[in-house]
Design a protein around this motif. Structure first.
Motif, PDB file in Angstrom:
ATOM      1  N   GLY A 107       8.360  11.797   3.610  1.00  0.00           N
ATOM      2  CA  GLY A 107       7.123  11.099   3.272  1.00  0.00           C
ATOM      3  C   GLY A 107       7.345   9.868   2.400  1.00  0.00           C
ATOM      4  N   ILE A 108       8.596   9.485   2.170  1.00  0.00           N
ATOM      5  CA  ILE A 108       8.834   8.277   1.388  1.00  0.00           C
ATOM      6  C   ILE A 108       9.238   7.122   2.303  1.00  0.00           C
ATOM      7  CG2 ILE A 108       9.341   9.429  -0.796  1.00  0.00           C
ATOM      8  CD1 ILE A 108      12.211   9.280  -0.277  1.00  0.00           C
ATOM      9  N   ILE A 109       9.164   5.914   1.764  1.00  0.00           N
ATOM     10  CA  ILE A 109       9.442   4.714   2.558  1.00  0.00           C
ATOM     11  C   ILE A 109      10.935   4.658   2.893  1.00  0.00           C
ATOM     12  CG2 ILE A 109       9.380   2.181   2.523  1.00  0.00           C
ATOM     13  CD1 ILE A 109       6.999   2.591   0.457  1.00  0.00           C
ATOM     14  N   PRO A 110      11.269   4.477   4.177  1.00  0.00           N
ATOM     15  CA  PRO A 110      12.686   4.470   4.552  1.00  0.00           C
ATOM     16  C   PRO A 110      13.431   3.275   3.958  1.00  0.00           C
ATOM     17  CG  PRO A 110      11.307   3.955   6.450  1.00  0.00           C
ATOM     18  CD  PRO A 110      10.387   4.327   5.342  1.00  0.00           C
ATOM     19  N   SER A 111      14.748   3.437   3.791  1.00  0.00           N
ATOM     20  CA  SER A 111      15.520   2.401   3.115  1.00  0.00           C
ATOM     21  C   SER A 111      16.042   1.329   4.060  1.00  0.00           C
ATOM     22  CB  SER A 111      16.679   3.024   2.360  1.00  0.00           C
ATOM     23  OG  SER A 111      17.500   3.731   3.239  1.00  0.00           O
ATOM     24  N   ASN A 112      16.222   1.633   5.328  1.00  0.00           N
ATOM     25  CA  ASN A 112      16.854   0.651   6.215  1.00  0.00           C
ATOM     26  C   ASN A 112      16.089   0.488   7.528  1.00  0.00           C
ATOM     27  OD1 ASN A 112      18.794  -1.219   6.945  1.00  0.00           O
ATOM     28  ND2 ASN A 112      20.168   0.300   7.827  1.00  0.00           N
ATOM     29  N   TRP A 113      15.110   1.340   7.742  1.00  0.00           N
ATOM     30  CA  TRP A 113      14.296   1.267   8.944  1.00  0.00           C
ATOM     31  C   TRP A 113      12.899   0.818   8.544  1.00  0.00           C
ATOM     32  CZ3 TRP A 113      15.936   6.915  10.373  1.00  0.00           C
ATOM     33  CH2 TRP A 113      17.227   6.894  10.952  1.00  0.00           C
ATOM     34  N   SER A 114      12.174   0.162   9.481  1.00  0.00           N
ATOM     35  CA  SER A 114      10.818  -0.278   9.136  1.00  0.00           C
ATOM     36  C   SER A 114       9.889   0.931   9.015  1.00  0.00           C
ATOM     37  CB  SER A 114      10.302  -1.276  10.160  1.00  0.00           C
ATOM     38  OG  SER A 114      10.483  -0.759  11.451  1.00  0.00           O
ATOM     39  N   THR A 115      10.075   1.914   9.899  1.00  0.00           N
ATOM     40  CA  THR A 115       9.311   3.162   9.792  1.00  0.00           C
ATOM     41  C   THR A 115      10.250   4.315  10.109  1.00  0.00           C
ATOM     42  OG1 THR A 115       8.740   3.025  12.116  1.00  0.00           O
ATOM     43  CG2 THR A 115       7.096   2.189  10.550  1.00  0.00           C
ATOM     44  N   CYS A 116       9.833   5.523   9.758  1.00  0.00           N
ATOM     45  CA  CYS A 116      10.631   6.680  10.127  1.00  0.00           C
ATOM     46  C   CYS A 116      10.342   7.036  11.577  1.00  0.00           C
ATOM     47  CB  CYS A 116      10.316   7.865   9.208  1.00  0.00           C
ATOM     48  SG  CYS A 116      10.936   7.605   7.541  1.00  0.00           S
ATOM     49  N   PRO A 117      11.380   7.312  12.377  1.00  0.00           N
ATOM     50  CA  PRO A 117      11.152   7.667  13.783  1.00  0.00           C
ATOM     51  C   PRO A 117      10.532   9.068  13.913  1.00  0.00           C
ATOM     52  CG  PRO A 117      13.459   7.914  13.218  1.00  0.00           C
ATOM     53  CD  PRO A 117      12.797   7.329  12.018  1.00  0.00           C
ATOM     54  N   ALA A 118      10.183   9.429  15.153  1.00  0.00           N
ATOM     55  CA  ALA A 118       9.612  10.746  15.417  1.00  0.00           C
ATOM     56  C   ALA A 118      10.601  11.839  15.006  1.00  0.00           C
ATOM     57  CB  ALA A 118       9.294  10.878  16.897  1.00  0.00           C
ATOM     58  N   MET A 119      10.062  12.935  14.533  1.00  0.00           N
ATOM     59  CA  MET A 119      10.925  14.035  14.095  1.00  0.00           C
ATOM     60  C   MET A 119      10.421  15.331  14.700  1.00  0.00           C
ATOM     61  SD  MET A 119      11.501  13.161  10.135  1.00  0.00           S
ATOM     62  CE  MET A 119      10.918  11.574   9.609  1.00  0.00           C
ATOM     63  N   GLN A 120      10.152  15.291  16.021  1.00  0.00           N
ATOM     64  CA  GLN A 120       9.618  16.477  16.659  1.00  0.00           C
ATOM     65  C   GLN A 120      10.668  17.142  17.516  1.00  0.00           C
ATOM     66  OE1 GLN A 120       6.051  15.852  18.960  1.00  0.00           O
ATOM     67  NE2 GLN A 120       4.816  16.721  17.296  1.00  0.00           N
ATOM     68  N   CYS A 121      10.578  18.444  17.621  1.00  0.00           N
ATOM     69  CA  CYS A 121      11.485  19.140  18.522  1.00  0.00           C
ATOM     70  C   CYS A 121      10.927  19.021  19.930  1.00  0.00           C
ATOM     71  CB  CYS A 121      11.632  20.606  18.109  1.00  0.00           C
ATOM     72  SG  CYS A 121      12.864  20.835  16.833  1.00  0.00           S
ATOM     73  N   GLU A 122      11.793  18.666  20.849  1.00  0.00           N
ATOM     74  CA  GLU A 122      11.398  18.443  22.235  1.00  0.00           C
ATOM     75  C   GLU A 122      10.641  19.639  22.788  1.00  0.00           C
ATOM     76  OE1 GLU A 122      14.079  16.952  25.733  1.00  0.00           O
ATOM     77  OE2 GLU A 122      15.088  16.537  23.811  1.00  0.00           O
ATOM     78  N   SER A 123       9.636  19.364  23.592  1.00  0.00           N
ATOM     79  CA  SER A 123       8.846  20.357  24.318  1.00  0.00           C
ATOM     80  C   SER A 123       8.209  21.411  23.409  1.00  0.00           C
ATOM     81  CB  SER A 123       9.683  21.054  25.404  1.00  0.00           C
ATOM     82  OG  SER A 123      10.629  21.916  24.795  1.00  0.00           O
ATOM     83  N   THR A 124       8.009  21.053  22.140  1.00  0.00           N
ATOM     84  CA  THR A 124       7.253  21.950  21.253  1.00  0.00           C
ATOM     85  C   THR A 124       6.322  21.072  20.425  1.00  0.00           C
ATOM     86  OG1 THR A 124       8.756  21.745  19.393  1.00  0.00           O
ATOM     87  CG2 THR A 124       9.224  23.522  20.952  1.00  0.00           C
ATOM     88  N   LEU A 125       5.440  21.705  19.701  1.00  0.00           N
ATOM     89  CA  LEU A 125       4.572  20.941  18.800  1.00  0.00           C
ATOM     90  C   LEU A 125       5.164  20.944  17.402  1.00  0.00           C
ATOM     91  CD1 LEU A 125       1.091  22.163  20.044  1.00  0.00           C
ATOM     92  CD2 LEU A 125       2.143  19.916  20.394  1.00  0.00           C
ATOM     93  N   LEU A 126       6.389  21.461  17.289  1.00  0.00           N
ATOM     94  CA  LEU A 126       6.984  21.612  15.957  1.00  0.00           C
ATOM     95  C   LEU A 126       7.630  20.316  15.480  1.00  0.00           C
ATOM     96  CD1 LEU A 126       8.797  25.041  16.397  1.00  0.00           C
ATOM     97  CD2 LEU A 126       6.537  24.619  15.431  1.00  0.00           C
ATOM     98  N   SER A 127       7.402  19.993  14.207  1.00  0.00           N
ATOM     99  CA  SER A 127       8.103  18.893  13.551  1.00  0.00           C
ATOM    100  C   SER A 127       9.211  19.487  12.695  1.00  0.00           C
ATOM    101  CB  SER A 127       7.142  18.135  12.639  1.00  0.00           C
ATOM    102  OG  SER A 127       6.381  17.258  13.390  1.00  0.00           O
ATOM    103  N   ILE A 128      10.131  18.640  12.249  1.00  0.00           N
ATOM    104  CA  ILE A 128      11.219  19.106  11.381  1.00  0.00           C
ATOM    105  C   ILE A 128      10.656  19.926  10.217  1.00  0.00           C
ATOM    106  CG2 ILE A 128      12.877  18.295   9.663  1.00  0.00           C
ATOM    107  CD1 ILE A 128      13.822  16.236  11.552  1.00  0.00           C
ATOM    108  N   GLY A 129      11.164  21.104  10.050  1.00  0.00           N
ATOM    109  CA  GLY A 129      10.731  21.965   8.951  1.00  0.00           C
ATOM    110  C   GLY A 129       9.686  22.988   9.356  1.00  0.00           C
TER     111      GLY A 129
END
Ligand code: NAG
Ligand code: NAG
Ligand code: NAG
Ligand code: NAG
Ligand code: NAG
Ligand code: NAG
Ligand code: NAG
Ligand code: NAG
Ligand code: NAG
Ligand code: NAG
Ligand code: NAG
Ligand code: NAG
Length: 352
Positions: free
Chosen positions: A263-285
């Motif tokens: 949830g913090i501002i990334p250091s080298n990317w403009s935004t954080c990319p998607a962090m979802q597990c494929e074919s599920t509705l689950l996000s990292i964590g």
């Protein structure tokens, strides 16, 4: 009388250690590599996180809070009392059999500074002045100029210990401590400390810097990930994937690294990319439970072109039939051993 003599001796030893012992003698590493390390710092005066951030050239106070398992909401100007130990996290580089911080901290020479003062007082003896001189190609240690930038070579190590990947932590020995107590506190063994540092209890000195290997959590990070092998030490957290991901390690989750979107501002990317597990509705964590199986969407690393990898990790909490020689029974064995030892000691005390 005996006690006073001992503390006097300890004090003397403390000072002689801080001023003469070369830490690079113990922080030897055999494999050329880079990693993250931790080191203790304690200021003789009350200080703040902002001040420590500047002193150690740390990019963000977050990394200091993370290394000390302190809440992210801690204010930069929070007072740290004199003599309180703070762990500093820094990048380590092993070259030529020596582990040293990788081009940081950078210290700017002040008016009336001299090298041994910078080594012994400003950096509380974590380095010696000949080490600073060597790291900066200083021929005459009496010749430094105000405003000059000095690399401070903090000692560190990246080697595996007994075949296990660990986080090396430069621990400053407190008066009255022992290898057994230090081993207990940091989840290692007296034998390991002995081998790694070439010290025993009779040669252990207050103020001495010990290389203490900390257990790191198991992670699902892929070997082709930029941050592989992601080693997060017991009871710390760490930001990775350009700060997009926050990973925590402790015993509570069976030594499995727990990562989530930071949830913090990334250091080298403009935004954080998607962090979802494929074919599920689950996000990292996120986790789902199916019967006695818990499936978690785990962090699996990142690459340079703004992709964060994920994987589904399933952990079973189903009741298992006890297999011989497993982890639990080995723990049981060592408890038995401790109890027997305790009884033998009590018996000896009784006989004497
Ligand atoms: C610390 O900083 C906050 C705001 O950043 C301020 O409100 C507070 O008064 C400061 N505390 C001290 C002790 O300086
Ligand atoms: C900090 O420790 C030193 C010696 O280790 C001691 O002389 C000093 O009084 C301590 N300072 C405080 C404020 O406890
Ligand atoms: C490695 O150590 C040797 C001997 O101490 C020295 O001659 C050499 O310059 C060092 N190499 C590097 C890259 O520091
Ligand atoms: C600690 O405070 C004393 C007295 O205020 C000062 O002389 C000394 O330089 C300070 N030490 C550090 C490391 O800031
Ligand atoms: C993990 O850290 C906690 C708190 O510092 C400590 O009590 C425990 O012994 C450590 N365990 C291991 C295995 O490192
Ligand atoms: C402890 O280490 C010192 C120096 O390394 C050595 O002289 C001494 O014999 C050792 N003592 C024991 C009990 O092993
Ligand atoms: C997790 O880590 C522990 C201790 O470091 C180790 O014994 C265990 O084999 C690891 N488990 C996996 C699945 O890697
Ligand atoms: C803890 O981890 C070990 C090794 O990965 C595994 O065998 C064990 O079943 C795990 N225990 C729990 C409660 O998840
Ligand atoms: C930042 O990202 C660019 C490309 O996206 C990459 O080339 C560069 O190495 C990155 N810098 C750091 C410090 O990660
Ligand atoms: C997944 O985790 C995010 C925070 O990381 C949370 O906002 C969201 O509600 C969670 N979703 C599920 C399905 O648990
Ligand atoms: C739990 O996972 C195991 C394999 O890991 C599988 O055999 C079993 O059917 C699963 N149970 C449930 C309730 O999903
Ligand atoms: C990063 O991963 C993505 C998705 O797998 C892939 O398309 C991309 O080519 C990768 N970039 C690099 C530099 O490997």
């Amino acid at each position: 009388m005996g006690f006073h003599f001992t503390s006097l001796l300890l004090t003397l030893l403390l000072f002689s250690t801080l001023h003469s012992k070369s830490s690079s003698e113990t922080f030897k590493c055999s494999t050329p590599s880079t990693c993250h390390s931790l080191i203790d710092y304690f200021s003789p005066n009350a200080t703040t996180f902002s001040h420590i951030k500047t002193l150690f050239s740390v990019k963000n106070i977050r990394s200091i809070l993370a290394a000390n398992n302190l809440p992210l909401s801690t204010l930069p100007n929070t007072t740290i009392p004199a003599n309180q130990t703070i762990k500093i996290s820094f990048p380590c580089s092993c070259i030529n059999n020596t582990g040293q911080s990788n081009n940081e901290p950078i210290y700017t020479v002040q008016k009336d500074d001299w090298l041994s003062h910078i080594a012994a007082e400003v950096f509380s003896g974590l380095v010696t002045y000949p080490e600073i001189a060597a790291a900066n190609d200083i021929k005459d240690v009496n010749l430094i100029e105000v405003g000059q930038k000095l690399k401070i070579p903090l000692p560190c190590n990246c080697d595996d210990v007994d075949g296990v990947k660990v986080v090396h932590y430069g621990h400053v020995v407190k008066a009255g401590s022992s290898l057994e107590l230090i081993a207990q506190e940091y989840g290692t063994s007296k034998d390991t400390l002995l081998k790694l540092n070439g010290v025993n209890d009779s040669s252990l000195l207050a103020g001495q810097l010990l290389d203490v290997p900390l257990q790191a959590c198991n992670s699902s990070v892929r070997s082709d990930s930029v941050d592989y092998p992601l080693l997060v030490a017991n009871n710390t957290y760490f930001f990775t994937a350009n700060n997009c991901v926050k990973c925590t390690c402790n015993a509570a989750n069976n030594w499995t690294l727990q990562c989530e979107a930071s949830g913090i501002i990334p250091s080298n990317w403009s935004t954080c990319p998607a962090m979802q597990c494929e074919s599920t509705l689950l996000s990292i964590g996120n986790s789902t439970t199916s019967g006695c199986n818990i499936t978690t969407c785990a962090y699996a690393g990142f690459n340079k072109t703004q992709t964060i990898f994920t994987t589904l990790a399933t952990r079973s909490t189903c009741p298992v039939t006890e297999a011989p020689g497993n982890y639990a029974s080995r723990i049981g064995l060592s408890w038995d051993f401790l109890l027997i030892s305790l009884h033998l000691i009590l018996l000896l005390v009784y006989l004497l």
